[in-house]
Design an enzyme around this catalytic site. Structure first.
Site, PDB file in Angstrom:
ATOM      1  N   LYS A 175      41.497 -40.854   6.955  1.00 48.70           N
ATOM      2  CA  LYS A 175      42.063 -41.083   8.286  1.00 48.70           C
ATOM      3  C   LYS A 175      41.488 -40.034   9.250  1.00 48.70           C
ATOM      4  O   LYS A 175      40.445 -39.460   8.975  1.00 48.70           O
ATOM      5  CB  LYS A 175      43.596 -41.038   8.217  1.00 48.70           C
ATOM      6  CG  LYS A 175      44.175 -42.175   7.386  1.00 48.70           C
ATOM      7  CD  LYS A 175      43.903 -43.520   8.046  1.00 48.70           C
ATOM      8  CE  LYS A 175      44.414 -44.680   7.235  1.00 48.70           C
ATOM      9  NZ  LYS A 175      44.010 -45.985   7.770  1.00 48.70           N
TER      10      LYS A 175
ATOM     11  N   GLN B  76      41.389 -52.766   9.686  1.00 51.66           N
ATOM     12  CA  GLN B  76      40.188 -52.502  10.494  1.00 51.66           C
ATOM     13  C   GLN B  76      38.989 -53.274   9.950  1.00 51.66           C
ATOM     14  O   GLN B  76      38.221 -53.870  10.722  1.00 51.66           O
ATOM     15  CB  GLN B  76      39.898 -51.000  10.536  1.00 51.66           C
ATOM     16  CG  GLN B  76      41.001 -50.217  11.250  1.00 51.66           C
ATOM     17  CD  GLN B  76      40.751 -48.736  11.280  1.00 51.66           C
ATOM     18  OE1 GLN B  76      39.800 -48.239  10.666  1.00 51.66           O
ATOM     19  NE2 GLN B  76      41.587 -47.999  11.990  1.00 51.66           N
TER      20      GLN B  76
ATOM     21  N   ASP C  99      50.194 -45.204   8.269  1.00 57.37           N
ATOM     22  CA  ASP C  99      50.127 -44.073   9.198  1.00 57.37           C
ATOM     23  C   ASP C  99      51.393 -43.225   9.178  1.00 57.37           C
ATOM     24  O   ASP C  99      51.473 -42.210   9.875  1.00 57.37           O
ATOM     25  CB  ASP C  99      49.894 -44.582  10.629  1.00 57.37           C
ATOM     26  CG  ASP C  99      48.512 -45.189  10.783  1.00 57.37           C
ATOM     27  OD1 ASP C  99      47.603 -44.808  10.021  1.00 57.37           O
ATOM     28  OD2 ASP C  99      48.335 -46.057  11.666  1.00 57.37           O
TER      29      ASP C  99
ATOM     30  N   ARG D 139      48.716 -37.356  14.143  1.00 61.31           N
ATOM     31  CA  ARG D 139      49.924 -37.596  13.357  1.00 61.31           C
ATOM     32  C   ARG D 139      50.309 -36.385  12.508  1.00 61.31           C
ATOM     33  O   ARG D 139      51.482 -36.179  12.200  1.00 61.31           O
ATOM     34  CB  ARG D 139      49.772 -38.848  12.501  1.00 61.31           C
ATOM     35  CG  ARG D 139      49.576 -40.103  13.365  1.00 61.31           C
ATOM     36  CD  ARG D 139      49.866 -41.387  12.635  1.00 61.31           C
ATOM     37  NE  ARG D 139      49.106 -42.499  13.203  1.00 61.31           N
ATOM     38  CZ  ARG D 139      49.489 -43.199  14.262  1.00 61.31           C
ATOM     39  NH1 ARG D 139      50.596 -42.901  14.887  1.00 61.31           N
ATOM     40  NH2 ARG D 139      48.737 -44.190  14.715  1.00 61.31           N
TER      41      ARG D 139
HETATM   42  C1  S3P Z   1      44.792 -49.966  12.232  1.00 61.86           C
HETATM   43  C2  S3P Z   1      44.681 -50.058  10.883  1.00 61.86           C
HETATM   44  C3  S3P Z   1      44.958 -48.939   9.956  1.00 61.86           C
HETATM   45  C4  S3P Z   1      45.690 -47.794  10.622  1.00 61.86           C
HETATM   46  C5  S3P Z   1      45.141 -47.509  11.996  1.00 61.86           C
HETATM   47  C6  S3P Z   1      45.257 -48.735  12.883  1.00 61.86           C
HETATM   48  C7  S3P Z   1      44.499 -51.162  13.058  1.00 61.86           C
HETATM   49  O1  S3P Z   1      43.732 -48.484   9.432  1.00 61.86           O
HETATM   50  O2  S3P Z   1      45.611 -46.632   9.838  1.00 61.86           O
HETATM   51  O3  S3P Z   1      45.847 -46.441  12.604  1.00 61.86           O
HETATM   52  O4  S3P Z   1      44.904 -51.193  14.240  1.00 61.86           O
HETATM   53  O5  S3P Z   1      43.852 -52.080  12.545  1.00 61.86           O
HETATM   54  P1  S3P Z   1      43.075 -49.187   8.139  1.00 61.86           P
HETATM   55  O6  S3P Z   1      42.952 -50.604   8.454  1.00 61.86           O
HETATM   56  O7  S3P Z   1      41.743 -48.576   7.919  1.00 61.86           O
HETATM   57  O8  S3P Z   1      44.025 -48.884   7.019  1.00 61.86           O
END
Ligand code: S3P
Length: 479
Positions: free
Chosen positions: A387, A207, A360, A435
């Site tokens: 999360k 992210q 996840d 989840r």
């Molecule tokens: C995601 C990145 C993950 C994941 C989320 C989706 C994404 O988070 O937990 O459900 O689509 O980039 P983080 O990047 O914060 O780990």
């Protein structure tokens, strides 16, 4: 039992669907922030049998909408996840200027405005429960000359956004207002042109990487993100698909890290996106089939991106019978059908460097570990604390409520199984976390006594057809 009937011309279940033998069970969940919680209870019963195709990948669905907005021309999406999280992102894209229509089930068209063509949204961008949608869109707004306010539900309002705001401020974005500690509701004003930066992410997070790259789309020069551990690479792959120049090099010890360099101010052109089935959603029927004795389930079209399949690697190490069949390319990703048979599992140690590829999936891995013989040690789960809920605490509480021996040691979760079904009989607090709800419903399909989750409504953020899918396989889950 789930059966694929001859009614389907393709012979395959449609995305997110298992064609149930008993259609009266086809009740989908929906997110509701103002009505009473929707408790659900899972009980053990007959073996799970049948085939299903999980819904479209959530990460790719968000990005398809966002890149559609930032492109010139039309983007056609097949297999979009029509869960609440992605629908919020679609709504935000519309508010920023995109034309968006739903053509049919999972089929959407986005008419983009191009980089620099965004307009100020008329109202607050409400992302509901969606951390990914909100953070990625902060990256978009943070690099463009627009002002937008971001908000969300009680879960999103607790989540840390400083990790996104810090690099965006360096790129010229102004944080006009924010809640304490950089939380939503917050307002961003992006610059006329972003400043290209080199950014080393403080935690392994796709992210953060994606927000910086999206802001870098409007920077005159190269924006570089360095990550110590590689995270899911959908943004890089899709940026290329839409016409951007992105160079990726392996770095660090053992080549675990990545340096991603994006050349700014490309012209992105609308394109076709085929969304493969989400391995993070596939995880639930997969673990259910492993722990319910006598089960055999085929999960079709699951994305096998190496940065997303840490759970499958771990389960195979635990002795799971998972066959990868019909490997093929779909929408630029390798997909496979997974044939899963009930298995005797044994405890293993899950190394911290595997965390980004299964971030996840720890709640449902903890459930599998509760049925395994011996100790499973999951190391380095600090990111689970931020999360949709504090997942480390929520999983530990759920295990405790259902009689599973476990320990939280710092950021590690240690689950002790004895190779037989745990007692169950508990009620699990889900804290608005889809989840947590799905993981413990899976558990209840094989425990001695039923397991109840206090609220299943949030399941609709990522897997709206979870209930009919699991019921169609023969799983006893009821409201
Ligand atoms: C995601 C990145 C993950 C994941 C989320 C989706 C994404 O988070 O937990 O459900 O689509 O980039 P983080 O990047 O914060 O780990």
């Amino acid at each position: 039992m789930c059966m694929i009937t001859g009614a389907a011309a393709s012979g395959l279940p449609r995305p997110g669907e298992c064609r149930p033998a008993r259609p009266e069970l086809k009740k989908q969940l929906s997110v509701s922030h103002d009505s009473a919680p929707q408790p659900l209870t899972a009980s053990s019963g007959a073996p799970l049998r049948g085939a299903l195709r999980p819904p479209g990948d959530k990460s790719i669905s968000h990005r398809a909408m966002i890149l559609g907005l930032l492109s010139i021309g039309e983007t056609r999406v097949e297999g979009l996840l029509e869960g609440d999280d992605v629908l919020r992102t679609a709504e935000a894209c519309r508010a920023l200027g995109a034309g968006i229509d739903r053509l049919g089930e999972g089929r959407w068209v986005v008419r983009g405005v191009g980089i620099g063509g965004l307009g100020d949204p008329a109202s607050v961008l409400d992302f509901g429960n969606a951390g990914t949608g909100s953070r990625l869109m902060m990256g978009v707004v943070g690099g463009q000359p627009v002002t937008a306010t971001f908000d969300g539900d009680a879960s999103l309002r607790k989540r840390p956004m400083r990790r996104i705001l810090d690099p965006l401020v360096r790129m010229g974005c102004e944080v006009v207002s924010e809640e304490e500690g950089g939380r939503v509701p917050l307002t961003l004003r992006g610059p006329r042109e972003a400043i290209p930066i080199t950014y080393e992410t403080p935690v392994a997070s796709a992210q953060i990487k994606s927000a910086v790259l999206f802001a870098g789309l409007n920077a005159p020069g190269i924006t570089t993100v360095i990550e110590a551990a590689a995270t899911r690479d959908h943004t890089e792959r899709m940026l290329r698909l839409f016409g951007a120049e992105v160079a990726v090099t392996k770095t660090g010890e053992g080549g675990h890290g990545r340096t991603v360099a994006l050349t700014g101010q490309p012209i992105l052109r609308g394109t076709d996106v085929v969304v493969p089935a989400d391995p993070s959603s596939a995880a639930f029927p997969l673990v259910a089939a492993l722990i319910v004795p006598g089960s055999e389930v085929t999960i079709e079209g699951v994305m096998m991106n190496p940065l997303r399949i840490g759970l499958i690697t771990t389960l195979i190490e635990m002795g799971a019978d998972i066959e990868r069949l019909r490997e093929r390319e779909e929408g630029g990703e390798t997909v496979a059908d997974l044939r899963v048979r009930a298995s005797r599992l044994r405890g293993v140690e899950v190394p911290p460097e595997r965390a980004p590829s299964m971030i996840d999936e720890y709640p449902v891995l903890a459930v599998a570990a509760a049925f395994a013989e011996g100790t499973t040690r999951m190391i380095g789960l600090h990111e689970l604390r931020v999360k949709e809920s504090d997942r480390l605490a929520a999983v530990a509480d759920g295990l405790r409520a259902n009689g599973v021996a476990h320990l939280v040691e710092g950021d590690d979760l240690v689950v002790h199984g004895n190779g037989s079904p745990p007692p169950g009989g508990g009620t699990v607090a889900t804290h608005l976390d889809h989840r947590i709800a799905m993981a413990f419903l899976v558990m209840g399909l094989a425990t001695e006594r039923p397991v109840t989750v206090d609220d299943g409504a949030m399941i609709a953020t990522s897997f709206p057809s979870f209930l009919p899918t699991m019921q169609g396989l023969g799983g006893a889950i009821a409201g």
